[in-house]
Design an enzyme around this catalytic site. Structure first.
Site, PDB file in Angstrom:
ATOM      1  N   SER A 145      10.788  61.246  14.081  1.00  0.00           N
ATOM      2  CA  SER A 145      10.563  60.317  14.921  1.00  0.00           C
ATOM      3  C   SER A 145      11.014  59.117  14.243  1.00  0.00           C
ATOM      4  O   SER A 145      11.364  58.866  13.185  1.00  0.00           O
ATOM      5  CB  SER A 145       8.954  60.180  15.439  1.00  0.00           C
ATOM      6  OG  SER A 145       8.884  58.886  15.968  1.00  0.00           O
ATOM      7  N   TYR A 158       0.170  59.683  12.940  1.00  0.00           N
ATOM      8  CA  TYR A 158       1.577  60.010  13.534  1.00  0.00           C
ATOM      9  C   TYR A 158       2.608  59.962  12.470  1.00  0.00           C
ATOM     10  O   TYR A 158       3.591  60.610  11.980  1.00  0.00           O
ATOM     11  CB  TYR A 158       1.783  59.505  14.820  1.00  0.00           C
ATOM     12  CG  TYR A 158       3.096  60.035  15.832  1.00  0.00           C
ATOM     13  CD1 TYR A 158       2.979  61.101  16.346  1.00  0.00           C
ATOM     14  CD2 TYR A 158       4.131  59.366  15.521  1.00  0.00           C
ATOM     15  CE1 TYR A 158       3.654  61.401  17.199  1.00  0.00           C
ATOM     16  CE2 TYR A 158       5.095  60.019  16.351  1.00  0.00           C
ATOM     17  CZ  TYR A 158       5.228  61.070  16.973  1.00  0.00           C
ATOM     18  OH  TYR A 158       6.140  61.470  17.649  1.00  0.00           O
TER      19      TYR A 158
END
Length: 282
Positions: A145, A158
């Site tokens: 990401s 995350y």
């Protein structure tokens, strides 16, 4: 394999986790349209059936939890028996989100995320890598990401998982030097998927009293890339032999800022985000 070496995916088997929606579904649809038999998996049975029904070519569809290492190994064995042509690529794409400050973090939520976003990637890699090594070809494509490039507030779990995916994949790439197998990191920016809608959320981590639906709407307003566009970028990037694929204009911004201002990038990002939010409210 060098960074400049092209890889052929079209017409060969592709394996995709997290295929019930978002980038995973878009990848399955794109690759199937390019002549790939596709083996798809997700824990969302209803969504997976919808993806399956949308594919024009051969498909093997299996409901599984990527956090279950044995389930991933069983799926790999099924794919090995089913695949009509060699496996070109394994896309470890499944992912979830949690919104929380470190101070208020719920350990169960964080562990849930890590088991899917990091251990799910590791499980998928370990399950399918022996098949690729035996055929001496193919690529492991792991979804990190932009939050695997930059640490962001209220996204500690995350970011931790996505930084881990990045490091794991980079290390794997070096181990595979001199073989016909390679590994790629994918760094999507904001993609218009259900990841925020399905996130675990207990209270507004910014303390602004937003509901879950309001946070979903804000995320949707900030996203810059649709899943089909993301799938096209990933497909082209992997076939072009890239070691990492940046997806969306915001991914290039994250990449540049973390290089230019490695300890101050959030100051700039915060100002950009404020401008985008004001525009979204108009």
């Amino acid at each position: 394999m060098s960074r400049s070496t092209r890889r052929t995916i079209s017409g060969r088997t592709a394996v995709i986790s997290g295929a019930a929606s978002g980038i995973g579904r878009a990848l399955a649809q794109r690759l199937s349209a390019h002549g790939c038999p596709v083996a798809i998996s997700d824990i969302d049975e209803a969504g997976l059936k919808e993806t399956d029904a949308s594919l024009p070519g051969p498909v093997l569809s299996t409901v599984l939890d990527v956090a279950d290492a044995q389930a991933q190994r069983d799926f790999a064995a099924q794919v090995a028996d089913w695949a009509p042509v060699p496996i070109a690529a394994v896309f470890n794409n499944a992912g979830v989100a949690v919104a929380s400050s470190v101070l208020d973090a719920n350990p169960d939520d964080d562990n849930w995320l890590w088991n899917i976003n990091f251990h799910g990637v590791v499980n998928g890699t370990r399950a399918f890598l022996p098949l690729l090594v035996r055929q001496d070809s193919g690529v492991i494509v792991n979804t990190s990401s932009v939050f695997g490039l930059a640490g962001m507030p209220n996204q500690s779990a995350y970011c931790a998982a996505k930084f881990a995916v990045r490091g794991f994949t980079d290390a794997l790439r070096q181990e595979l030097r001199g073989t016909g197998v390679s590994a790629v990191n994918v760094h999507p920016g904001g993609i218009n998927t259900n990841i925020v809608r399905n996130a675990r959320f207990r209270k507004d981590p910014d303390g602004r009293g937003r509901t879950h639906d309001q946070m979903v709407a804000e995320f949707a307003a900030l996203t810059m890339t649709e899943p089909d566009k993301a799938a096209a970028i990933i497909h082209r990037g992997v076939e072009a032999g890239k070691a990492r694929v940046l997806v969306g204009p915001d991914a290039y911004l994250f990449d540049a800022l973390t290089r230019i201002a490695p300890t101050r990038y959030y100051d700039v990002m915060g100002r950009v985000e404020s401008v985008l939010r004001r525009r979204a409210r108009r």
